[in-house]
Scaffold this motif. Structure first.
Motif, PDB file in Angstrom:
ATOM      1  N   ALA A 116       9.148  45.036  14.087  1.00  0.00           N
ATOM      2  CA  ALA A 116       9.408  44.319  15.333  1.00  0.00           C
ATOM      3  C   ALA A 116       8.645  44.995  16.465  1.00  0.00           C
ATOM      4  O   ALA A 116       8.599  46.226  16.552  1.00  0.00           O
ATOM      5  CB  ALA A 116      10.903  44.296  15.641  1.00  0.00           C
ATOM      6  N   TYR A 117       8.057  44.171  17.310  1.00  0.00           N
ATOM      7  CA  TYR A 117       7.313  44.658  18.469  1.00  0.00           C
ATOM      8  C   TYR A 117       7.750  43.882  19.704  1.00  0.00           C
ATOM      9  O   TYR A 117       8.449  42.864  19.617  1.00  0.00           O
ATOM     10  CB  TYR A 117       5.806  44.469  18.271  1.00  0.00           C
ATOM     11  CG  TYR A 117       5.194  45.284  17.162  1.00  0.00           C
ATOM     12  CD1 TYR A 117       4.626  46.525  17.419  1.00  0.00           C
ATOM     13  CD2 TYR A 117       5.165  44.804  15.855  1.00  0.00           C
ATOM     14  CE1 TYR A 117       4.045  47.270  16.401  1.00  0.00           C
ATOM     15  CE2 TYR A 117       4.595  45.541  14.830  1.00  0.00           C
ATOM     16  CZ  TYR A 117       4.032  46.777  15.112  1.00  0.00           C
ATOM     17  OH  TYR A 117       3.466  47.514  14.098  1.00  0.00           O
ATOM     18  N   GLY A 141       9.593  40.650  28.367  1.00  0.00           N
ATOM     19  CA  GLY A 141       9.366  41.170  27.030  1.00  0.00           C
ATOM     20  C   GLY A 141       9.343  40.040  26.017  1.00  0.00           C
ATOM     21  O   GLY A 141      10.349  39.347  25.828  1.00  0.00           O
ATOM     22  N   VAL A 142       8.197  39.824  25.383  1.00  0.00           N
ATOM     23  CA  VAL A 142       8.068  38.792  24.351  1.00  0.00           C
ATOM     24  C   VAL A 142       8.324  39.439  22.991  1.00  0.00           C
ATOM     25  O   VAL A 142       7.637  40.392  22.606  1.00  0.00           O
ATOM     26  CB  VAL A 142       6.665  38.154  24.375  1.00  0.00           C
ATOM     27  CG1 VAL A 142       6.532  37.119  23.262  1.00  0.00           C
ATOM     28  CG2 VAL A 142       6.383  37.533  25.738  1.00  0.00           C
ATOM     29  N   ALA A 143       9.320  38.952  22.264  1.00  0.00           N
ATOM     30  CA  ALA A 143       9.641  39.494  20.945  1.00  0.00           C
ATOM     31  C   ALA A 143       8.582  39.048  19.936  1.00  0.00           C
ATOM     32  O   ALA A 143       8.313  37.854  19.800  1.00  0.00           O
ATOM     33  CB  ALA A 143      11.021  39.023  20.503  1.00  0.00           C
ATOM     34  N   VAL A 144       7.988  40.018  19.248  1.00  0.00           N
ATOM     35  CA  VAL A 144       6.960  39.737  18.242  1.00  0.00           C
ATOM     36  C   VAL A 144       7.419  40.342  16.921  1.00  0.00           C
ATOM     37  O   VAL A 144       7.584  41.561  16.811  1.00  0.00           O
ATOM     38  CB  VAL A 144       5.594  40.328  18.645  1.00  0.00           C
ATOM     39  CG1 VAL A 144       4.546  40.000  17.576  1.00  0.00           C
ATOM     40  CG2 VAL A 144       5.156  39.799  20.003  1.00  0.00           C
ATOM     41  N   TYR A 145       7.645  39.485  15.926  1.00  0.00           N
ATOM     42  CA  TYR A 145       8.063  39.951  14.604  1.00  0.00           C
ATOM     43  C   TYR A 145       6.887  39.844  13.647  1.00  0.00           C
ATOM     44  O   TYR A 145       6.273  38.785  13.514  1.00  0.00           O
ATOM     45  CB  TYR A 145       9.243  39.123  14.088  1.00  0.00           C
ATOM     46  CG  TYR A 145      10.491  39.307  14.916  1.00  0.00           C
ATOM     47  CD1 TYR A 145      11.321  40.402  14.723  1.00  0.00           C
ATOM     48  CD2 TYR A 145      10.824  38.395  15.920  1.00  0.00           C
ATOM     49  CE1 TYR A 145      12.450  40.585  15.497  1.00  0.00           C
ATOM     50  CE2 TYR A 145      11.953  38.574  16.697  1.00  0.00           C
ATOM     51  CZ  TYR A 145      12.760  39.672  16.481  1.00  0.00           C
ATOM     52  OH  TYR A 145      13.869  39.852  17.256  1.00  0.00           O
ATOM     53  N   LEU A 146       6.583  40.956  13.000  1.00  0.00           N
ATOM     54  CA  LEU A 146       5.488  41.010  12.034  1.00  0.00           C
ATOM     55  C   LEU A 146       6.097  41.047  10.637  1.00  0.00           C
ATOM     56  O   LEU A 146       6.703  42.043  10.235  1.00  0.00           O
ATOM     57  CB  LEU A 146       4.624  42.245  12.280  1.00  0.00           C
ATOM     58  CG  LEU A 146       3.450  42.439  11.328  1.00  0.00           C
ATOM     59  CD1 LEU A 146       2.403  41.346  11.523  1.00  0.00           C
ATOM     60  CD2 LEU A 146       2.822  43.815  11.529  1.00  0.00           C
ATOM     61  N   ARG A 147       5.931  39.955   9.908  1.00  0.00           N
ATOM     62  CA  ARG A 147       6.551  39.838   8.589  1.00  0.00           C
ATOM     63  C   ARG A 147       5.608  40.379   7.523  1.00  0.00           C
ATOM     64  O   ARG A 147       4.452  39.962   7.418  1.00  0.00           O
ATOM     65  CB  ARG A 147       6.887  38.374   8.300  1.00  0.00           C
ATOM     66  CG  ARG A 147       7.696  38.166   7.035  1.00  0.00           C
ATOM     67  CD  ARG A 147       8.177  36.723   6.925  1.00  0.00           C
ATOM     68  NE  ARG A 147       9.022  36.544   5.764  1.00  0.00           N
ATOM     69  CZ  ARG A 147       8.576  36.172   4.573  1.00  0.00           C
ATOM     70  NH1 ARG A 147       7.289  35.926   4.404  1.00  0.00           N
ATOM     71  NH2 ARG A 147       9.400  36.037   3.559  1.00  0.00           N
ATOM     72  N   ALA A 148       6.112  41.336   6.733  1.00  0.00           N
ATOM     73  CA  ALA A 148       5.332  41.873   5.628  1.00  0.00           C
ATOM     74  C   ALA A 148       5.181  40.813   4.540  1.00  0.00           C
ATOM     75  O   ALA A 148       5.989  39.880   4.436  1.00  0.00           O
ATOM     76  CB  ALA A 148       6.012  43.120   5.063  1.00  0.00           C
ATOM     77  N   ALA A 149       4.150  40.952   3.725  1.00  0.00           N
ATOM     78  CA  ALA A 149       3.911  39.985   2.650  1.00  0.00           C
ATOM     79  C   ALA A 149       5.096  39.954   1.687  1.00  0.00           C
ATOM     80  O   ALA A 149       5.589  41.002   1.254  1.00  0.00           O
ATOM     81  CB  ALA A 149       2.628  40.349   1.904  1.00  0.00           C
ATOM     82  N   ASP A 150       5.571  38.743   1.380  1.00  0.00           N
ATOM     83  CA  ASP A 150       6.676  38.521   0.438  1.00  0.00           C
ATOM     84  C   ASP A 150       7.975  39.200   0.870  1.00  0.00           C
ATOM     85  O   ASP A 150       8.842  39.490   0.035  1.00  0.00           O
ATOM     86  CB  ASP A 150       6.297  39.014  -0.965  1.00  0.00           C
ATOM     87  CG  ASP A 150       5.058  38.318  -1.508  1.00  0.00           C
ATOM     88  OD1 ASP A 150       4.940  37.098  -1.308  1.00  0.00           O
ATOM     89  OD2 ASP A 150       4.203  39.001  -2.104  1.00  0.00           O
TER      90      ASP A 150
END
Length: 236
Positions: A116-117, A141-150
């Motif tokens: 999460a960023y 603050g804009v919530a940025v979620y980085l989803r890992a592969a699978d």
């Protein structure tokens, strides 16, 4: 009014008071406020838009930070300049105009767990010549979620306890993706009686619903006057 509904009535009154007390306009807008990037589908870049609704120029800086959620829901924000490219990182937006800002993930492409960023849009305060008052600056603050592969979440309920302030319970996430308690319903059962708290109700009761990958979160529901008996909680 049942023992289940009394706490919700008190909470609704408190929320209404907060809404009536709020109302200060910050005079610029940022959208969207929540973004999801996905390494598995190679979706690693996105755009936010900043609109200046004032009648003066708006100077802003965009800073990326890693968002770390602790067990009690408190948060830490750590500089993440090496994980993202931001263009432009600085902007001077004319009145009534908008500025598009591209956020591109350039970090490890093989993350095991999602992250999460926050893309923090910081207004740069500017003092006018001869002005001696207080200069106010507003940040988004804009919530940025980085989803890992699978990546997938795998949640279960841990320890449950109660005291005079309400009900405490743990949610354990053994998966590699984030989970949101407000994306689920919570069923509380005491003896033969049960109540199902819908996601919208949980959103009012819980300030931070995030359950990070491979982590345990502690939650508190301010539901008093609970009857005696064994408490069971399930996620639906």
């Amino acid at each position: 009014m049942t023992f289940w509904s009394r706490p919700f009535a008190r909470l609704a009154s408190a929320l209404a008071a907060v809404v009536l007390a709020a109302g200060l306009a910050v005079a610029y807008e940022v959208e969207p406020m929540r973004l999801i990037l996905d390494l598995g589908s190679n979706r690693t870049s996105t755009v936010i838009s900043i609109t200046n609704t004032r009648d003066t120029r708006l100077p802003v800086e965009i800073v990326m930070k890693r968002r770390i959620v602790n067990a009690d829901g408190s948060q830490e924000f750590v500089a993440a300049d090496e994980d993202f490219s931001v263009f432009p990182p600085l902007a001077l937006i004319e009145p009534g105009e908008s500025q598009a800002v591209r956020l591109s993930y350039i970090g490890d492409p093989a993350l095991a767990d999602s992250r999460a960023y926050v893309a923090e849009v910081q207004e740069v305060p500017v003092s006018q010549p001869g002005f001696t008052g207080v200069v106010f600056a507003y940040n988004f603050g804009v919530a940025v979620y980085l989803r890992a592969a699978d990546a997938e979440a795998d949640v279960s309920v841990g320890e449950i306890r109660r005291d005079e302030t309400g009900l405490y319970f743990q949610v354990i996430n053994d998966g590699s993706d984030f989970a949101m308690l407000t994306d689920m319903a919570v069923r509380i059962q005491i003896g033969p009686d049960s109540v199902r708290l819908e996601p919208a109700q949980l959103g009012e009761l819980i300030e931070n619903p995030i359950i990070p990958p491979h982590a345990t979160r502690d939650f508190h529901l301010p539901i008093a006057d609970l009857p005696d008996g064994e408490i069971r909680i399930s996620l639906e």
